[in-house]
Write a protein that holds these residues in place. Structure first.
Motif, PDB file in Angstrom:
ATOM      1  N   UNK A   1       0.852  -1.189   0.000  1.00 54.05           N
ATOM      2  CA  UNK A   1       0.000   0.000   0.000  1.00 54.05           C
ATOM      3  C   UNK A   1       0.886   1.237   0.000  1.00 54.05           C
ATOM      4  N   UNK A   2       0.621   2.141  -0.936  1.00 50.13           N
ATOM      5  CA  UNK A   2       1.355   3.397  -0.978  1.00 50.13           C
ATOM      6  C   UNK A   2       0.400   4.553  -0.723  1.00 50.13           C
ATOM      7  N   UNK A   3       0.926   5.580  -0.103  1.00 50.00           N
ATOM      8  CA  UNK A   3       0.164   6.800   0.186  1.00 50.00           C
ATOM      9  C   UNK A   3       0.865   7.965  -0.475  1.00 50.00           C
ATOM     10  N   UNK A   4       0.105   8.718  -1.262  1.00 47.15           N
ATOM     11  CA  UNK A   4       0.610   9.978  -1.821  1.00 47.15           C
ATOM     12  C   UNK A   4      -0.213  11.103  -1.229  1.00 47.15           C
ATOM     13  N   UNK A   5       0.434  12.230  -0.998  1.00 46.48           N
ATOM     14  CA  UNK A   5      -0.311  13.366  -0.468  1.00 46.48           C
ATOM     15  C   UNK A   5       0.422  14.668  -0.684  1.00 46.48           C
TER      16      UNK A   5
ATOM     17  N   UNK B   1      -2.806   6.798 -12.158  1.00 44.45           N
ATOM     18  CA  UNK B   1      -3.213   8.072 -11.552  1.00 44.45           C
ATOM     19  C   UNK B   1      -4.721   8.159 -11.368  1.00 44.45           C
ATOM     20  N   UNK B   2      -5.446   7.128 -11.811  1.00 43.65           N
ATOM     21  CA  UNK B   2      -6.906   7.133 -11.688  1.00 43.65           C
ATOM     22  C   UNK B   2      -7.615   7.675 -12.907  1.00 43.65           C
TER      23      UNK B   2
ATOM     24  N   UNK C   1       1.795   4.564 -15.092  1.00 42.68           N
ATOM     25  CA  UNK C   1       2.030   3.222 -14.561  1.00 42.68           C
ATOM     26  C   UNK C   1       2.776   3.329 -13.244  1.00 42.68           C
ATOM     27  N   UNK C   2       2.290   2.627 -12.229  1.00 40.32           N
ATOM     28  CA  UNK C   2       2.965   2.612 -10.929  1.00 40.32           C
ATOM     29  C   UNK C   2       4.159   1.682 -10.983  1.00 40.32           C
ATOM     30  N   UNK C   3       5.297   2.164 -10.534  1.00 33.59           N
ATOM     31  CA  UNK C   3       6.513   1.350 -10.526  1.00 33.59           C
ATOM     32  C   UNK C   3       7.392   1.776  -9.363  1.00 33.59           C
TER      33      UNK C   3
ATOM     34  N   UNK D   1       5.486   6.499 -17.436  1.00 35.35           N
ATOM     35  CA  UNK D   1       4.617   6.257 -18.587  1.00 35.35           C
ATOM     36  C   UNK D   1       4.949   4.892 -19.176  1.00 35.35           C
ATOM     37  N   UNK D   2       3.923   4.096 -19.460  1.00 37.44           N
ATOM     38  CA  UNK D   2       4.131   2.769 -20.040  1.00 37.44           C
ATOM     39  C   UNK D   2       2.910   2.380 -20.870  1.00 37.44           C
ATOM     40  N   UNK D   3       3.108   1.549 -21.892  1.00 37.70           N
ATOM     41  CA  UNK D   3       1.966   1.075 -22.679  1.00 37.70           C
ATOM     42  C   UNK D   3       1.141   0.071 -21.899  1.00 37.70           C
TER      43      UNK D   3
END
Length: 444
Positions: free
Chosen positions: A52-56, A293-294, A330-332, A338-340
């Motif tokens: 689980x990651x949290x961004x804010x 990013x939703x 894309x989450x990495x 950015x990814x296809x």
């Protein structure tokens, strides 16, 4: 702690700590992998993971943190991690939490038996596949790899704006790689099938096709150096596209790592080329309703009949260029790049045999090696150890090995004569049909 409750507690704690807007991104997965050798299971691995990651945003700066623990102490560590990392950000170029789109696509469900298939059944498939390959041809010396794998995944994204999205997926895959010997010669090859149902994976078929791919390479020889008309078979062209997929990333273009920077709207390939990015492909390994990013996913032609219509964008790269995101964030590793998604050349109408008949004399390349060392993902140049077979009078000729095929991917796009009908993904999110790429240099 219940995961729904944990996610809500994280967002509540972030708000209480003064984090302006927050987003939770949760992933979970289970993976199975087994291998057989000489009639016995020699590899067996079962794993499960959660992250689980949290961004804010704190004072206009974006912070991030992540955890694999799910208790009260982890909640506080996540919140403090966001605040601390945000304080270290110096650039004015910031990501942002996305409130979401008005609508999200629905991807038609494909039938899956991955969760229901027992480990015993998977092991039995693995052993049966190895046995089938060993018995398919007396020239098979051994099966160096007979492997079965499967996995399930869950993604959950929830943020302060009320956005709450979930995606789930599963896959199964089987692969056999025999070694054949005859007249002092040795050949290796393999065959893979992948999908969403173990019931569709037939051990005998996979073993026999793996052997067929292998024994046809026996007696392979180089050809004289020169320029040859080349067909990249679907698997070789898939490898080439996978190696150079990064040139279609707006992120790379903005960092001057792609020669396609500023080329939107220009002709960069032959009329035969349409390159698709389709996150809504049913059963695709890269299928997704929303990106990292939703943003809502959508299907698009990156190249449409030779014209570059768009690069692949996240919201951040899109803002820089003054365009809309293509939904390719894309989450990495806790970050976003950015990814296809499902990335492939749109198939044409001719099968491989028809392409060969049109070529008349040339080579079919079935395997490319040295893609990490022999290809430059920025310049497009490549020089790759290859194998395949000759085309003689429009028909399959003799096996070819120990040759090097050289060219430039940007130029290959322009020289493509025809795209075949045999689109194949071979257990990947990047796929291709067989492609008549025109003339390339070959050294023996």
């Amino acid at each position: 702690m219940d995961m729904n409750l944990f996610i809500d507690r994280v967002l509540e704690a972030a708000k209480a700590a003064g984090i302006d807007t927050a987003e939770v991104y949760y992933t979970a997965g289970e993976n199975f992998r087994a291998g057989a050798l000489e009639g016995e299971i020699n590899q067996y691995q079962v794993s499960a993971s959660q992250n689980l990651s949290l961004r804010g945003t704190v004072n206009g700066r974006m912070g991030t943190s992540s955890t694999q623990a799910f208790d009260e102490a982890a909640i506080q560590q996540l919140v403090e991690g966001v605040k601390e990392s945000a304080a270290l950000i110096e650039t004015d170029e910031q990501d942002e939490i996305y409130a979401g789109d008005a609508e999200y696509p629905v991807i038609p469900e494909v039938e899956s038996d991955v969760k229901e298939t027992t480990a015993e059944a998977k092991l039995a498939l693995c052993l049966a596949m190895e046995k089938a390959a060993k018995e398919a041809d007396p020239r098979v010396w051994k099966v160096q790899r007979a492997m079965v794998s499967s996995g399930t995944s869950t993604i959950r994204m929830k943020n302060s704006y009320g956005l709450d999205l979930t995606d789930e997926g599963s896959y199964c895959m089987a692969y056999a790689a025999p070694i054949a010997k005859a007249d002092g010669k040795t050949a290796t090859g393999g065959y893979m099938e992948a999908g969403s149902k173990f019931a569709d994976l037939d051990a005998a078929r996979i073993g026999e096709k793996a052997v067929e791919e292998t024994v046809c390479q026996l007696g392979g020889t180089p050809v004289p150096g020169g320029e040859y008309r080349i067909i990249m078979r679907f698997d070789a062209m898939q490898s080439l596209l996978q190696t150079f997929a990064g040139i279609f990333s707006a992120e790379n273009a903005q960092q001057n790592l792609s020669l396609l920077k500023g080329k939107e709207g220009e002709k960069i390939a032959s009329d035969a080329v349409t390159l698709m990015d389709d996150p809504l492909l049913p059963g695709g390994f890269g299928s997704q309703r929303f990106d990292g990013e939703g943003a809502a996913s959508r299907t698009k032609a990156v190249i449409d009949q030779g014209v570059l219509t768009t690069l692949l964008h996240s919201r951040k790269t899109a803002r820089k260029q003054g365009v809309q995101t293509t939904g390719n964030a894309h989450r990495a590793g806790g970050g976003i790049r950015v990814a296809p998604t499902n990335f492939f050349f749109k198939p044409g109408e001719k099968d491989l045999e028809a392409l060969m008949a049109d070529v008349g004399e040339g080579l079919v390349i079935t395997d490319l090696a040295g893609l990490h060392s022999g290809a430059n993902p920025t310049s497009g140049d490549f020089s790759l150890l290859s194998k395949g077979y000759t085309i003689e009078s429009g028909k399959r000729g003799h096996a070819v090995e120990q040759i090097t095929v050289a060219g430039n991917f940007y130029e290959v796009l322009k020289s493509i004569v025809a795209v075949g009908s045999d689109l194949d993904f071979s257990g990947s999110s990047i796929g291709s049909p067989s492609v008549d790429v025109g003339t390339l240099k070959v050294s023996g």
